[in-house]
Design a protein around this motif. Sequence first.
Motif, PDB file in Angstrom:
ATOM      1  N   GLY A  68      17.254 -33.354  14.618  1.00  0.00           N
ATOM      2  CA  GLY A  68      16.199 -32.339  14.695  1.00  0.00           C
ATOM      3  C   GLY A  68      14.981 -32.870  15.422  1.00  0.00           C
ATOM      4  N   HIS A  69      14.627 -34.114  15.111  1.00  0.00           N
ATOM      5  CA  HIS A  69      13.426 -34.705  15.692  1.00  0.00           C
ATOM      6  C   HIS A  69      13.586 -34.900  17.197  1.00  0.00           C
ATOM      7  N   VAL A  70      14.743 -35.435  17.600  1.00  0.00           N
ATOM      8  CA  VAL A  70      14.893 -35.785  19.001  1.00  0.00           C
ATOM      9  C   VAL A  70      15.054 -34.536  19.884  1.00  0.00           C
ATOM     10  N   THR A  71      15.724 -33.519  19.367  1.00  0.00           N
ATOM     11  CA  THR A  71      15.846 -32.307  20.198  1.00  0.00           C
ATOM     12  C   THR A  71      14.486 -31.663  20.420  1.00  0.00           C
ATOM     13  N   THR A  72      13.650 -31.625  19.367  1.00  0.00           N
ATOM     14  CA  THR A  72      12.344 -31.010  19.586  1.00  0.00           C
ATOM     15  C   THR A  72      11.470 -31.880  20.490  1.00  0.00           C
ATOM     16  N   ASP A 120      22.527 -41.149  20.254  1.00  0.00           N
ATOM     17  CA  ASP A 120      22.498 -41.855  18.968  1.00  0.00           C
ATOM     18  C   ASP A 120      22.680 -40.887  17.809  1.00  0.00           C
ATOM     19  N   ALA A 121      21.832 -39.843  17.829  1.00  0.00           N
ATOM     20  CA  ALA A 121      21.821 -38.892  16.717  1.00  0.00           C
ATOM     21  C   ALA A 121      23.189 -38.251  16.552  1.00  0.00           C
ATOM     22  N   ILE A 122      23.801 -37.875  17.683  1.00  0.00           N
ATOM     23  CA  ILE A 122      25.104 -37.206  17.602  1.00  0.00           C
ATOM     24  C   ILE A 122      26.174 -38.160  17.065  1.00  0.00           C
ATOM     25  N   VAL A 123      26.129 -39.410  17.537  1.00  0.00           N
ATOM     26  CA  VAL A 123      27.121 -40.395  17.068  1.00  0.00           C
ATOM     27  C   VAL A 123      26.993 -40.605  15.555  1.00  0.00           C
ATOM     28  N   ILE A 124      25.742 -40.795  15.107  1.00  0.00           N
ATOM     29  CA  ILE A 124      25.521 -41.017  13.672  1.00  0.00           C
ATOM     30  C   ILE A 124      26.008 -39.827  12.856  1.00  0.00           C
ATOM     31  N   LEU A 125      25.662 -38.647  13.350  1.00  0.00           N
ATOM     32  CA  LEU A 125      26.016 -37.423  12.642  1.00  0.00           C
ATOM     33  C   LEU A 125      27.537 -37.290  12.549  1.00  0.00           C
ATOM     34  N   LEU A 126      28.211 -37.511  13.656  1.00  0.00           N
ATOM     35  CA  LEU A 126      29.666 -37.385  13.669  1.00  0.00           C
ATOM     36  C   LEU A 126      30.312 -38.420  12.747  1.00  0.00           C
ATOM     37  N   GLY A 150      17.899 -25.996  10.391  1.00  0.00           N
ATOM     38  CA  GLY A 150      16.668 -26.091   9.620  1.00  0.00           C
ATOM     39  C   GLY A 150      15.840 -27.283  10.078  1.00  0.00           C
ATOM     40  N   SER A 151      16.525 -28.391  10.323  1.00  0.00           N
ATOM     41  CA  SER A 151      15.835 -29.592  10.766  1.00  0.00           C
ATOM     42  C   SER A 151      15.140 -29.360  12.104  1.00  0.00           C
ATOM     43  N   ILE A 152      15.851 -28.713  13.023  1.00  0.00           N
ATOM     44  CA  ILE A 152      15.251 -28.430  14.335  1.00  0.00           C
ATOM     45  C   ILE A 152      14.046 -27.504  14.170  1.00  0.00           C
ATOM     46  N   ASP A 181       6.629 -37.908  12.909  1.00  0.00           N
ATOM     47  CA  ASP A 181       7.373 -39.178  12.896  1.00  0.00           C
ATOM     48  C   ASP A 181       7.623 -39.651  11.466  1.00  0.00           C
ATOM     49  N   GLY A 182       6.559 -39.540  10.658  1.00  0.00           N
ATOM     50  CA  GLY A 182       6.696 -39.925   9.261  1.00  0.00           C
ATOM     51  C   GLY A 182       7.723 -39.048   8.565  1.00  0.00           C
ATOM     52  N   GLY A 183       7.696 -37.777   8.872  1.00  0.00           N
ATOM     53  CA  GLY A 183       8.648 -36.834   8.279  1.00  0.00           C
ATOM     54  C   GLY A 183      10.069 -37.223   8.601  1.00  0.00           C
ATOM     55  N   ARG A 184      10.252 -37.695   9.813  1.00  0.00           N
ATOM     56  CA  ARG A 184      11.604 -38.100  10.202  1.00  0.00           C
ATOM     57  C   ARG A 184      12.058 -39.280   9.349  1.00  0.00           C
ATOM     58  N   GLU A 185      11.145 -40.234   9.183  1.00  0.00           N
ATOM     59  CA  GLU A 185      11.488 -41.404   8.377  1.00  0.00           C
ATOM     60  C   GLU A 185      11.792 -41.011   6.933  1.00  0.00           C
ATOM     61  N   VAL A 186      10.857 -40.207   6.386  1.00  0.00           N
ATOM     62  CA  VAL A 186      11.004 -39.814   4.988  1.00  0.00           C
ATOM     63  C   VAL A 186      12.313 -39.069   4.771  1.00  0.00           C
ATOM     64  N   SER A 187      12.589 -38.126   5.672  1.00  0.00           N
ATOM     65  CA  SER A 187      13.755 -37.280   5.441  1.00  0.00           C
ATOM     66  C   SER A 187      15.043 -37.945   5.917  1.00  0.00           C
ATOM     67  N   SER A 188      14.924 -39.195   6.365  1.00  0.00           N
ATOM     68  CA  SER A 188      16.147 -39.918   6.704  1.00  0.00           C
ATOM     69  C   SER A 188      16.911 -40.324   5.446  1.00  0.00           C
ATOM     70  N   TYR A 189      16.223 -40.243   4.293  1.00  0.00           N
ATOM     71  CA  TYR A 189      16.872 -40.582   3.033  1.00  0.00           C
ATOM     72  C   TYR A 189      16.729 -39.403   2.075  1.00  0.00           C
ATOM     73  N   PRO A 190      17.642 -39.293   1.129  1.00  0.00           N
ATOM     74  CA  PRO A 190      17.493 -38.225   0.120  1.00  0.00           C
ATOM     75  C   PRO A 190      16.168 -38.393  -0.611  1.00  0.00           C
ATOM     76  N   ILE A 191      15.364 -37.356  -0.707  1.00  0.00           N
ATOM     77  CA  ILE A 191      13.996 -37.550  -1.189  1.00  0.00           C
ATOM     78  C   ILE A 191      13.924 -37.908  -2.668  1.00  0.00           C
ATOM     79  N   SER A 192      15.043 -37.867  -3.380  1.00  0.00           N
ATOM     80  CA  SER A 192      14.994 -38.235  -4.798  1.00  0.00           C
ATOM     81  C   SER A 192      14.695 -39.718  -4.981  1.00  0.00           C
ATOM     82  N   ILE A 193      14.848 -40.513  -3.915  1.00  0.00           N
ATOM     83  CA  ILE A 193      14.570 -41.945  -4.072  1.00  0.00           C
ATOM     84  C   ILE A 193      13.086 -42.241  -4.102  1.00  0.00           C
ATOM     85  N   TYR A 194      12.252 -41.222  -3.769  1.00  0.00           N
ATOM     86  CA  TYR A 194      10.805 -41.465  -3.733  1.00  0.00           C
ATOM     87  C   TYR A 194      10.159 -41.106  -5.052  1.00  0.00           C
TER      88      TYR A 194
END
Lengths: 259, 259
Positions: A68-72, A120-126, A150-152, A181-194
Amino acid sequence: MLLYLKSMLMHIKCDIEYKVSFILTVIASALSSLLAIIGSLILLKSFGSIDGYTVSEILLTTGIALFGHVTTEMFGRGLDHFHKQVKNGLLDRLLTRPRNITLQVLCSEFEIGKIGRLVDAIVILLYAIFTVNVDWNFYKVFVLLLMICGSIILFFSILLLKASFSFWTIEGMEFMNIISDGGREVSSYPISIYEKWFANIFTYIIPFGCVNYFPLLYLLDKGNVPIWYGLTPIVTIIFMLISSGVWKIGLKQYASTGS
Amino acid sequence: MCGILNPTSGKCIIDNKVPYKDRKEYVKNIGVVFGQRSQLWWDVPPDDSFYLLRDIYKVPNKEFEDTREMLIEALDLGQIIKIPTRQLSLGQRMRCEIAGSLLHNPKILFLDEPTIGLDAVSKIAVRKFIKEINEKKGTTVILTTHDMQDIEALTNRIILIGKGRKLYDGSLSDIRKKYSPKFIMSAQYEFTKKKINIPNVDVVEQNEQRAVLKFNSNIIKVQEVIGYLAKQVNIMDIQIESSPIEEVIAKMYTDMKIE
């Protein structure tokens, strides 16, 4: 739309005028996000899992956030740099043309160099999709697509909001980068860990949780969540409506002061 | 007038449209050249920019090709249109800018300092071209300039505005008559020791072959001065200068106590 495609071609043409620089940018952008992810993968390997999430599950959220981040960033660079356009008068130029301003701003920049990160994003996603422990059915695939959309939408809205602020002030733009940028980092993990309060901000104010967390719970069948949890990415549309409202107000008031 | 700013008070109607209200409709019929804000793409040849402008203004193909041909010929762009914009000189670029702003055949052309910093050849070419499109196509040209020679070369009627009031409306030669009726004539003639003596004319300097005369055209007409002079000496060459237009305008402003 046709105009947008043609502008894109033009940007690509401009970029490949400087061939070496172009190739280096693509490689650098691919490496930068790849390295960051490899870093967190090494950590994950030694921990085994975070808060009960496996590597593939985490990569799924990472992939969705990154995509989502990289496409925008790639297609919405004009909005990202909009404060510069206000300052250097490009906006005035755009106003003298018989086209929609938002479209023209989007046309004004396009970063083909980001293609490295997009790959990168596509490889990780796949990779995540094929290794994660989910019984894919029609509805679950739909939920996954919804998460990606939704991410986009969410990252795009943040960018639009950032651009809107340029109408009032062209300083302090870095603050908005914290959210994107921060949002991307934060949402890279399930937010329950915070921590709870932190997770709440990213659920109710900026709805990253609705994109990455609640639907993920449904996909992974964690904690017996109801089926509508899969549909929560729709919430991002509300966020987009708000930010495009702010954008329109900004555009109107710019015209009336012209400063 | 370009539809960018809203007026603080009053109304502005151009071509039956209110620029800041029907922006999209209005700007279809205007072309704008901002001196400092280029509409050409820096890294590609101007011709590529022209084609993108065609798409922005949605100009029909046939019409576009005709206008493009006409502009290339009139502004002598054949040589430079395929060279990347960044390699063009300022004058060449300005000619391309003007062409770019006319591709959609606007009824009104706004030029912001079109001759600023141009070399003599380009300056004259630009002036000539402005006159030409005005005469041939009936395009209204509105330009700002600090170069009074531009005004002298381009306009017949002058409306002088100062501090929000109309100060003067009339032709340039009328202004001259009113505010600067002084003429300076330098004459060269065959060798003579005779002193020149003409009523109402100051002889500023005189030697055996050359004299400089100063007179007021409201008191004595140019041809009368020449008549007197011809009777007294054998004229070989005559130059007549009126005071530069800058001085005339500056004098008008001081006379009207605006500054």
